[in-house]
Design a protein around this motif. Structure first.
Motif, mmCIF file in Angstrom:
data_model
loop_
_atom_site.group_PDB
_atom_site.id
_atom_site.type_symbol
_atom_site.label_atom_id
_atom_site.label_comp_id
_atom_site.label_asym_id
_atom_site.label_seq_id
_atom_site.Cartn_x
_atom_site.Cartn_y
_atom_site.Cartn_z
ATOM 1 N N LEU A 18 57.054 14.798 41.025
ATOM 2 C CA LEU A 18 55.964 15.718 41.326
ATOM 3 C C LEU A 18 56.529 16.835 42.210
ATOM 4 C CD1 LEU A 18 52.856 16.222 41.128
ATOM 5 C CD2 LEU A 18 52.655 14.983 43.293
ATOM 6 N N THR A 19 56.387 18.082 41.785
ATOM 7 C CA THR A 19 56.938 19.211 42.527
ATOM 8 C C THR A 19 55.988 19.622 43.661
ATOM 9 O OG1 THR A 19 55.886 20.860 41.108
ATOM 10 C CG2 THR A 19 58.053 20.037 40.422
ATOM 11 N N GLU B 48 41.442 17.244 44.606
ATOM 12 C CA GLU B 48 40.944 16.202 45.511
ATOM 13 C C GLU B 48 41.560 14.832 45.254
ATOM 14 O OE1 GLU B 48 36.730 16.167 46.150
ATOM 15 O OE2 GLU B 48 36.555 18.344 45.960
ATOM 16 N N ILE B 49 42.859 14.840 44.959
ATOM 17 C CA ILE B 49 43.628 13.604 44.850
ATOM 18 C C ILE B 49 44.436 13.443 46.139
ATOM 19 C CG2 ILE B 49 45.549 12.469 43.656
ATOM 20 C CD1 ILE B 49 44.523 13.675 41.058
ATOM 21 N N ASP B 50 44.352 12.273 46.737
ATOM 22 C CA ASP B 50 45.024 12.003 48.005
ATOM 23 C C ASP B 50 46.492 11.646 47.735
ATOM 24 O OD1 ASP B 50 45.881 11.219 50.500
ATOM 25 O OD2 ASP B 50 44.145 9.968 50.938
ATOM 26 N N ILE B 51 47.333 12.663 47.698
ATOM 27 C CA ILE B 51 48.742 12.459 47.390
ATOM 28 C C ILE B 51 49.443 11.639 48.467
ATOM 29 C CG2 ILE B 51 50.975 13.621 47.114
ATOM 30 C CD1 ILE B 51 49.260 13.732 44.649
ATOM 31 N N ALA C 45 50.328 20.498 45.471
ATOM 32 C CA ALA C 45 49.213 21.387 45.823
ATOM 33 C C ALA C 45 48.122 21.337 44.758
ATOM 34 C CB ALA C 45 49.720 22.817 45.990
ATOM 35 N N PHE C 46 48.530 21.301 43.496
ATOM 36 C CA PHE C 46 47.591 21.228 42.371
ATOM 37 C C PHE C 46 46.749 19.954 42.466
ATOM 38 C CE2 PHE C 46 46.641 19.771 38.036
ATOM 39 C CZ PHE C 46 46.034 20.883 37.480
ATOM 40 N N LEU D 52 55.241 19.104 37.243
ATOM 41 C CA LEU D 52 56.098 17.934 37.070
ATOM 42 C C LEU D 52 57.488 18.414 36.662
ATOM 43 C CD1 LEU D 52 53.819 15.492 35.009
ATOM 44 C CD2 LEU D 52 54.310 15.374 37.458
ATOM 45 N N ASN D 53 58.489 17.613 37.047
ATOM 46 C CA ASN D 53 59.858 17.987 36.717
ATOM 47 C C ASN D 53 60.659 16.727 36.405
ATOM 48 O OD1 ASN D 53 62.257 19.768 36.659
ATOM 49 N ND2 ASN D 53 62.846 18.605 38.485
#
Length: 227
Positions: free
Chosen positions: A144-145, A156-159, A150-151, A135-136
């Motif tokens: 969200l960076t 298994e979170i559907d960004i 990727a993290f 996070l930034n």
């Protein structure tokens, strides 16, 4: 009359003790009936209905009907953030309710803030995500960076789905007990949902407490290390 938002009207709606108790109860994220909210506020059902009508008219609540029953929930994440901020201000000024014994420590350790994780574990997650560069803060905007994306995907979170939705992905929410930030927004909600899916944690249906299992606590601390 001066121009601009009328904060006095919203403050008056929240400031009534019965209505404040109702709004606090809805911070659990659950939709509650008039009778349940009347019990939380310590008033009759008729009085509770009057209070709920005012809160609904003020844009703080969203009524829902299911069959013969009518439920109420907070209108938005924005309302929950305002309430959590007021809780932090009240706690910092020494305006605290009577402690409830052992459950108070559990509430401070991990609890639901509307639909995301708050308390000590919530601030630990936020601090870890910031420290790892996931996070930034860009001015006042929380982002969200690429590494954070990727993290989250690895968890298994559907960004992509979160980004397509109208709700903000990342929001910074002031934690009332820790007086530090925890993660709100659709990403904060998604992390809490994953903890439940993995059986790391379970919500106490009678309180806002989130109970982590021993294995869940160990996995959480490994994933969100502060080293």
């Amino acid at each position: 009359m001066k121009e601009g938002p009328d904060i006095a009207h919203i403050a008056a709606l929240i400031g009534d003790p019965a209505r404040a108790n109702m709004l606090t109860a809805l911070m659990s994220g659950k939709a509650l009936t008039v009778s349940e909210l009347a019990e939380e506020a310590g008033v009759t059902i008729q009085t509770a209905s009057s209070h709920l009508s005012k809160l609904d008219g003020g844009g703080l609540l969203r009524p829902r009907k299911q069959g013969r029953h009518k439920y109420f929930e907070l209108a938005s994440d924005e309302v929950a953030q305002v309430l959590e901020g007021l809780m932090g201000l009240a706690a910092g000024s020494g305006y605290l309710r009577k402690r409830t014994g052992p459950k108070d420590a559990e509430l401070r350790n991990a609890r639901v803030c509307y639909n995301h994780l708050a308390g000590d574990m919530g601030t630990q997650m936020f601090d870890s995500l910031m420290a790892q560069g996931h996070l930034n803060l860009n001015g006042e905007e929380l982002e969200l960076t690429k590494t954070g994306t990727a993290f989250a995907k690895d968890f298994e979170i559907d960004i992509e789905a979160l980004c397509k939705a109208r709700a903000p992905v990342c929001l910074e929410c002031l934690d009332w007990s820790e007086r530090r930030s925890h993660l709100a927004g659709s990403l904060g909600r998604a992390f809490l949902s994953r903890f439940e899916e993995l059986s790391w944690a379970k919500r106490d249906q009678n309180t806002r407490i989130v109970k982590f299992s021993c294995n869940g606590t160990e996995a959480f601390n490994k994933l969100f290390s502060l080293d």
